[in-house]
Motif scaffolding. Sequence first.
Motif, short mmCIF file in Angstrom:
data_model
loop_
_atom_site.label_atom_id
_atom_site.label_comp_id
_atom_site.label_asym_id
_atom_site.label_seq_id
_atom_site.Cartn_x
_atom_site.Cartn_y
_atom_site.Cartn_z
N ALA A 27 42.00 -26.41 8.52
CA ALA A 27 41.37 -25.91 7.29
C ALA A 27 41.99 -26.56 6.08
CB ALA A 27 41.50 -24.39 7.22
N MET A 28 43.30 -26.73 6.09
CA MET A 28 43.95 -27.36 4.94
C MET A 28 43.44 -28.79 4.76
SD MET A 28 47.98 -27.75 4.02
CE MET A 28 48.43 -28.79 5.42
N LEU A 29 43.35 -29.54 5.85
CA LEU A 29 42.91 -30.93 5.74
C LEU A 29 41.48 -31.03 5.23
CD1 LEU A 29 44.38 -32.32 9.09
CD2 LEU A 29 45.22 -32.81 6.78
N ARG A 30 40.59 -30.25 5.82
CA ARG A 30 39.18 -30.39 5.49
C ARG A 30 38.79 -29.63 4.21
NH1 ARG A 30 35.62 -32.38 9.20
NH2 ARG A 30 33.98 -31.08 8.29
N ASP A 31 39.27 -28.40 4.06
CA ASP A 31 38.78 -27.55 2.98
C ASP A 31 39.57 -27.69 1.69
OD1 ASP A 31 37.07 -26.70 4.94
OD2 ASP A 31 38.17 -24.86 5.37
N ARG A 32 40.84 -28.04 1.80
CA ARG A 32 41.66 -28.17 0.59
C ARG A 32 41.85 -29.62 0.18
NH1 ARG A 32 44.96 -24.04 -1.16
NH2 ARG A 32 46.39 -25.60 -1.97
N LEU A 33 42.03 -30.50 1.17
CA LEU A 33 42.40 -31.88 0.85
C LEU A 33 41.24 -32.88 1.00
CD1 LEU A 33 45.91 -31.82 2.58
CD2 LEU A 33 45.37 -31.53 0.16
N LYS A 39 37.90 -33.60 12.81
CA LYS A 39 36.67 -32.85 13.05
C LYS A 39 36.95 -31.40 13.49
CE LYS A 39 33.83 -36.13 12.04
NZ LYS A 39 34.74 -36.79 11.10
N ALA A 40 36.09 -30.52 13.03
CA ALA A 40 36.16 -29.11 13.43
C ALA A 40 35.15 -28.88 14.53
CB ALA A 40 35.87 -28.22 12.23
N GLY A 41 35.62 -28.74 15.76
CA GLY A 41 34.73 -28.54 16.89
C GLY A 41 34.74 -27.10 17.35
N CYS A 42 35.55 -26.82 18.35
CA CYS A 42 35.54 -25.49 18.97
C CYS A 42 36.40 -24.46 18.25
CB CYS A 42 36.03 -25.62 20.41
SG CYS A 42 37.77 -26.15 20.51
N HIS A 43 37.35 -24.90 17.47
CA HIS A 43 38.32 -24.01 16.80
C HIS A 43 39.13 -23.19 17.81
CE1 HIS A 43 36.88 -24.61 12.62
NE2 HIS A 43 35.70 -24.75 13.21
N GLN A 44 39.13 -23.59 19.06
CA GLN A 44 39.80 -22.79 20.10
C GLN A 44 40.76 -23.62 20.94
OE1 GLN A 44 36.57 -21.11 22.35
NE2 GLN A 44 36.28 -19.43 20.87
N GLY A 45 40.99 -24.86 20.56
CA GLY A 45 41.95 -25.65 21.32
C GLY A 45 41.42 -26.27 22.58
N THR A 46 40.10 -26.39 22.71
CA THR A 46 39.57 -26.93 23.97
C THR A 46 38.86 -28.28 23.84
OG1 THR A 46 37.54 -25.65 23.71
CG2 THR A 46 39.28 -24.66 25.02
N ILE A 74 52.66 -35.95 9.10
CA ILE A 74 51.31 -35.79 9.66
C ILE A 74 50.48 -37.03 9.37
CG2 ILE A 74 49.19 -34.41 9.51
CD1 ILE A 74 51.06 -32.10 8.50
N THR A 75 49.77 -37.48 10.40
CA THR A 75 48.87 -38.61 10.23
C THR A 75 47.48 -38.21 10.70
OG1 THR A 75 50.67 -40.18 10.65
CG2 THR A 75 48.43 -41.03 10.83
N THR A 76 46.49 -38.46 9.85
CA THR A 76 45.10 -38.28 10.25
C THR A 76 44.46 -39.67 10.36
OG1 THR A 76 44.21 -38.22 7.99
CG2 THR A 76 45.04 -36.14 8.91
N LEU A 77 43.23 -39.70 10.79
CA LEU A 77 42.59 -41.01 10.95
C LEU A 77 42.56 -41.78 9.63
CD1 LEU A 77 41.13 -42.54 13.32
CD2 LEU A 77 39.04 -42.08 12.05
N GLU A 78 42.47 -41.04 8.51
CA GLU A 78 42.44 -41.72 7.20
C GLU A 78 43.72 -42.53 6.97
OE1 GLU A 78 41.64 -38.48 7.59
OE2 GLU A 78 39.83 -38.01 6.42
N GLY A 79 44.80 -42.17 7.66
CA GLY A 79 46.07 -42.84 7.46
C GLY A 79 46.27 -44.06 8.34
#
Length: 163
Positions: A27-33, A39-46, A74-79
């Motif tokens: 949520a921090m990466l997508r909604d704040r930054l 990507k936000a898929g299952c939100h359940q770790g699967t 932390i590294t995301t694909l943008e990095g």
Amino acid sequence: MTKVAVEFTLNAREQNEFVESGSTLLAMLRDRLDLYATKAGCHQGTCGACTVIIDGEPHLSCLTLAERCEGREITTLEGLSLDGALHPLQQAFMDGFAAQCGFCTPGMILAAKCLLDRNPEPTRAEIADAISGNICRCTGYEPIIAAILSVAERMRDPVGKRA
Ligand code: FES
Ligand code: FES
């Protein structure tokens, strides 16, 4: 809602944020930054779509509390791209048609990068194991494994050292 100060390194830059206690790194990466590669898929770790690299290891950002990122790297694909140039894994996925809808691709590439960083000569089985937590609905996995193998092969010559 309680706010918590958190300081960390994100894609090689120092970052300071106030996050809601209990909120996720995803949520921090997508909604704040506004970093939407994760990507936000299952939100359940699967599904693995939310995979990021934390201190050199792949982690599911949907199961990682933002407040637990204090002091982490932390590294995301943008990095991954360097001076606007695609990372060899990104290029190999494009060249090998290893991405179709692309939803799984950021997580796949980051999982692959962690593997290649610790094991530059992986076998097919080791690659399959490394991406086993990342679900792809489109490719059948073979082009993905072939793309990762091709980067591993290029890493072994001087031209491929960027990976
Ligand atoms: S969104 Fe995190 S594992 Fe699916
Ligand atoms: S390319 Fe569509 S889910 Fe993997």
